[in-house]
Design a protein around this motif. Sequence first.
Motif, PDB file in Angstrom:
ATOM      1  N   PHE A  53      -3.032   7.494  -4.625  1.00 53.43           N
ATOM      2  CA  PHE A  53      -1.841   6.703  -4.958  1.00 53.43           C
ATOM      3  C   PHE A  53      -1.275   6.020  -3.712  1.00 53.43           C
ATOM      4  CE2 PHE A  53       2.846   6.610  -5.050  1.00 53.43           C
ATOM      5  CZ  PHE A  53       3.026   5.652  -6.034  1.00 53.43           C
ATOM      6  N   SER A  56      -3.649   3.246  -2.431  1.00 52.98           N
ATOM      7  CA  SER A  56      -3.725   2.138  -3.390  1.00 52.98           C
ATOM      8  C   SER A  56      -2.488   1.256  -3.321  1.00 52.98           C
ATOM      9  CB  SER A  56      -3.907   2.670  -4.807  1.00 52.98           C
ATOM     10  OG  SER A  56      -5.206   3.173  -5.001  1.00 52.98           O
ATOM     11  N   GLU A  57      -1.328   1.873  -3.189  1.00 50.70           N
ATOM     12  CA  GLU A  57      -0.102   1.086  -3.106  1.00 50.70           C
ATOM     13  C   GLU A  57      -0.074   0.244  -1.829  1.00 50.70           C
ATOM     14  OE1 GLU A  57       2.515   0.821  -5.537  1.00 50.70           O
ATOM     15  OE2 GLU A  57       0.686   1.520  -6.541  1.00 50.70           O
ATOM     16  N   GLU A 213      -5.683   0.388  -6.733  1.00 45.50           N
ATOM     17  CA  GLU A 213      -5.629   0.748  -8.152  1.00 45.50           C
ATOM     18  C   GLU A 213      -4.329   0.237  -8.779  1.00 45.50           C
ATOM     19  OE1 GLU A 213      -7.988   2.195  -9.779  1.00 45.50           O
ATOM     20  OE2 GLU A 213      -9.294   2.901  -8.166  1.00 45.50           O
ATOM     21  N   ASP A 215      -3.743   1.409 -12.264  1.00 42.32           N
ATOM     22  CA  ASP A 215      -3.489   2.454 -13.264  1.00 42.32           C
ATOM     23  C   ASP A 215      -3.802   3.807 -12.635  1.00 42.32           C
ATOM     24  OD1 ASP A 215      -2.827   0.707 -15.455  1.00 42.32           O
ATOM     25  OD2 ASP A 215      -4.960   0.206 -15.553  1.00 42.32           O
ATOM     26  N   TYR A 216      -2.924   4.758 -12.858  1.00 44.64           N
ATOM     27  CA  TYR A 216      -3.096   6.065 -12.232  1.00 44.64           C
ATOM     28  C   TYR A 216      -3.139   7.181 -13.278  1.00 44.64           C
ATOM     29  CZ  TYR A 216      -1.618   3.514  -8.051  1.00 44.64           C
ATOM     30  OH  TYR A 216      -1.521   2.612  -7.028  1.00 44.64           O
ATOM     31  N   GLU A 217      -3.965   8.187 -12.959  1.00 49.12           N
ATOM     32  CA  GLU A 217      -3.960   9.433 -13.713  1.00 49.12           C
ATOM     33  C   GLU A 217      -2.949  10.373 -13.041  1.00 49.12           C
ATOM     34  OE1 GLU A 217      -5.641  10.064 -16.439  1.00 49.12           O
ATOM     35  OE2 GLU A 217      -6.687   8.136 -16.451  1.00 49.12           O
ATOM     36  N   ASP A 220      -3.802  11.698  -9.629  1.00 53.92           N
ATOM     37  CA  ASP A 220      -3.855  10.780  -8.496  1.00 53.92           C
ATOM     38  C   ASP A 220      -2.646  10.905  -7.572  1.00 53.92           C
ATOM     39  OD1 ASP A 220      -6.240   9.726  -9.400  1.00 53.92           O
ATOM     40  OD2 ASP A 220      -5.276   8.131 -10.557  1.00 53.92           O
ATOM     41  N   TYR A 221      -1.577  11.477  -8.079  1.00 59.44           N
ATOM     42  CA  TYR A 221      -0.354  11.568  -7.284  1.00 59.44           C
ATOM     43  C   TYR A 221      -0.344  12.748  -6.317  1.00 59.44           C
ATOM     44  CZ  TYR A 221       1.479   8.144 -10.584  1.00 59.44           C
ATOM     45  OH  TYR A 221       1.669   7.016 -11.348  1.00 59.44           O
TER      46      TYR A 221
END
Length: 249
Positions: A53, A56-57, A213, A215-217, A220-221
């Motif tokens: 996460f 990706s951000e 990314e 979309d995250y699951e 992922d955090y």
Amino acid sequence: MFFILSKILLFLLRPFFWFCAFLFLAFIANSERRKKLFFVSAICILLFFANIFIVSEILNLYEPSYPKGNKNYDVGVVLGGFSGLNKRNNEIKFGGASDRLLQAISLYKKGRIGKILLSSGNANLIDTKVKEADLTTEYLKLIGIPDSAIIVENLSRNTVENAKFSLNKIEVLKPGASVLVITSAWHIPRAKLIFNKNSTKQIDYYPTDFRGETDYEPADYFLPNSTAFDNWNILLKEWVGLVVDKIRS
């Protein structure tokens, strides 16, 4: 010598190397206080740099969007680094950045680019015989792209040489041509700096193989992910290159 030193520096910049180094220091430390300090440091490195996460951000802020409008271009310059030689059958093998070539083919088929310029020699330290642009040329011919639509630049080893050799070749073959540089989204900020430095003309850039990314699951955090390490390797390499290229300019 600089080329070899840059390869060593990029290895030392890898976050996984830092993680292993701190674990090793924790193992050999001669006091409990130092052992604990090094071990906690290793865990912090793991939790931060292996978080998909977070990286990706950051990538989403760094990677540019597509060029506006539906402009057509005389030449699409495809930067190498997406393929190599499959020694089992002596044919091309594609890597993670092969979207560069796939998008270039798509743009050509749509009439958005008139010619595909393949810019890539060989960046290996030892075996430099196989040229990526030559391998890719054979592949393009195999899938029906005509010789007249392909321009080959097979001497460059890095982005600086990509820009210099490609733009020189375009100036000789098609002076005044409109140019679209096609490369990975995370590579465009540095490619843009270098190409714009080597040209007085307007050059546009087409991003491919986005790493950020959207979309995250839930996992992922907080769960470590090896892909995050790979993405940080790419980002750190680009940032160091960007600083060096700005100093050069």
